[in-house]
Design a protein around this motif. Sequence first.
Motif, PDB file in Angstrom:
ATOM      1  N   ALA A   1       0.839  -1.198   0.000  1.00 16.40           N
ATOM      2  CA  ALA A   1       0.000   0.000   0.000  1.00 16.40           C
ATOM      3  C   ALA A   1       0.877   1.252   0.000  1.00 16.40           C
ATOM      4  CB  ALA A   1      -0.918   0.003   1.210  1.00 16.40           C
ATOM      5  N   GLY A   2       1.935   1.207   0.797  1.00 24.01           N
ATOM      6  CA  GLY A   2       2.835   2.357   0.874  1.00 24.01           C
ATOM      7  C   GLY A   2       3.501   2.642  -0.462  1.00 24.01           C
ATOM      8  N   ILE A   3       3.958   1.573  -1.125  1.00 25.40           N
ATOM      9  CA  ILE A   3       4.621   1.759  -2.415  1.00 25.40           C
ATOM     10  C   ILE A   3       3.653   2.327  -3.437  1.00 25.40           C
ATOM     11  CG2 ILE A   3       5.643   0.501  -4.360  1.00 25.40           C
ATOM     12  CD1 ILE A   3       6.993  -1.325  -2.250  1.00 25.40           C
ATOM     13  N   VAL A   4       2.407   1.829  -3.407  1.00 18.49           N
ATOM     14  CA  VAL A   4       1.397   2.322  -4.346  1.00 18.49           C
ATOM     15  C   VAL A   4       1.153   3.813  -4.120  1.00 18.49           C
ATOM     16  CG1 VAL A   4      -1.048   2.204  -4.976  1.00 18.49           C
ATOM     17  CG2 VAL A   4       0.270   0.094  -4.662  1.00 18.49           C
ATOM     18  N   VAL A   5       0.993   4.202  -2.835  1.00 23.40           N
ATOM     19  CA  VAL A   5       0.733   5.609  -2.520  1.00 23.40           C
ATOM     20  C   VAL A   5       1.892   6.487  -2.992  1.00 23.40           C
ATOM     21  CG1 VAL A   5       0.472   7.279  -0.640  1.00 23.40           C
ATOM     22  CG2 VAL A   5      -0.797   5.132  -0.585  1.00 23.40           C
ATOM     23  N   VAL A   6       3.125   6.050  -2.689  1.00 23.02           N
ATOM     24  CA  VAL A   6       4.288   6.851  -3.081  1.00 23.02           C
ATOM     25  C   VAL A   6       4.399   6.916  -4.608  1.00 23.02           C
ATOM     26  CG1 VAL A   6       6.809   7.006  -2.995  1.00 23.02           C
ATOM     27  CG2 VAL A   6       5.527   6.434  -0.939  1.00 23.02           C
ATOM     28  N   ALA A   7       4.057   5.809  -5.288  1.00 27.50           N
ATOM     29  CA  ALA A   7       4.108   5.801  -6.754  1.00 27.50           C
ATOM     30  C   ALA A   7       3.103   6.785  -7.328  1.00 27.50           C
ATOM     31  CB  ALA A   7       3.837   4.398  -7.280  1.00 27.50           C
TER      32      ALA A   7
END
Lengths: 257, 321
Positions: B9-15
Amino acid sequence: MDSAMMLEARGVSKFFGGVKAVDEVSIGVREGSIHAVIGPNGAGKTTFFNTLSGFYFPDSGRVTYRGSEITRLANWKRIVLGMGRTFQTPSVFAELTVRENVMLGVRARAGVAFRLRPPAGEERETLEHRVDELLGFVNLGRSKERLVAELSHGGQRLCEIAMSLSTEPSLVLLDEPMAGLAETETDRIITVIRDLRQRLGLTVLFVEHNMRVVLSLAERITVLDRGKVLAEGTPSEIAANEIVRDAYLGKEALDHV
Amino acid sequence: MKARAELIAGIVVVAILAAGPYLSPLIHVDLSIVSEVLVTALAVMSVNLLLGYTGLPAFGNAAYFGLGAYGAALSAKYLHVDFIGAVIIGTASALLGGLILAPFLLRRRGIYFGLLSIAFGQVFYFVAYRFTDVTGGEDGMNFPRPLVLGHYAINETTFFYVALAAFVGCLIAFRTVVRSPFGRTLVAIRQNEARVRYLGLNTDRFIFVALLISATLAGLGGALFGLLINFAYPLELDWHQSGFFVLMMILGGAGTVWGSLVGSFIYVIGKDIISTQTSYWQLYLGGLFVACVLAFPRGILGTLLARLNARPAAADSEPHG
């Protein structure tokens, strides 16, 4: 002062406004003993207890622990010295699990609480093992992963006792350990308190209302009334003491003993 | 499993955030507004550490935010430091402010901590307001955005990535802190400070460090905010500003790692969009707040996470009886 005394208070007084809640109370808790403080409601038991544990400081008098003065020592430093305490209403972290509650104390003792890196590997195992040991001692192992808020009153008290033990004290102060408990739970706690001395070799000082508990556990009893010491002695001495009978106990309570 | 879900989820948000320069035109929002979301989130995080995790009413964190902004502005204007120097000096000013205030705040609890925080914040506000010669007083102070190492100019897109890097770095640091034994002890202090002391821990020491971390975070947010708008003004230090940070924290979810971003996103973007539509934007934003608090009593992220966690936990407790 007597070197066999683990905790000693001399002429301790505490005022609240004009009220003298604790008036020149002296007490000596012998190392390895189970000592009770009893008295009617409003006798100043808990106030006295709070001055001993540093919840607040006495207005006059001295408190010593193992011969060194602790009258105005910060409460957390007393824990480091080897004292532990519980509260009348179980003082726990209700939103955390039983394991997490005890872990907080175990980490504090191990000097890990201030660190940024969670313990790992062998260190982590040592800490977990210690938590299991403590929960085993109070017989809460099965409830390890439950939230403390979900436990019964007695369960919360046991959790609190385990937490107090996590700092490896030599002396534990228990403030009305039976308050609000059912009869069956009372027996569980009595066993645990007895084990504190017999299995762990600790000194216990407790405030209690329940005479059955006091007379079956304590070796020495201090009776407080209106902030003053009314009497002190062994359970049989206290049970036979006319002044105590008149002031507090009532005949029936003791005739059953 | 849970940690992996959070990582994904964190990677998706940062992406998604990293695609900001391409996405923001789609919702008619200037890229600088998205940068503002990121730097504001740092200040919200600073409030979250004290209020959300430790339970201390941090009602004066704008003081550190403003110190960061003024530290960056003054050093850029008068000392002619470069961009990085301005960020460092701004952040250090806030840390210094924290070091000065912490001894006074340390032993206060509850409402007294909150009131004293507000009072100290107002002191800084009036200093900025009165020292017109240096700070520009009420009008604030303009300054050109300094170059990096005196050579490289920072345009809006570059600034956005600087802000994003700062946000991601701080978020990781924040998560590390709140998940650490130190952070768990802060949470324990919020729940029952007396018990923590009776575990032999000097809670004042923990609160002292939390205050310094908080001041530094807010200061970094403030320094970047000043450099973003090339402007520093007294209202950045004001207790109203502190209040907005608290609101954003509550909106996002007190005591959650990502809540600060959610809160600042809704507040900053919401304000930008609504204020271009109507001059009564405060009324609508207020309505949005009330609606959010009613629908999400523990903040948007806090409530969603609680719902997510409720199911497996209920199934789990069965065998224990």
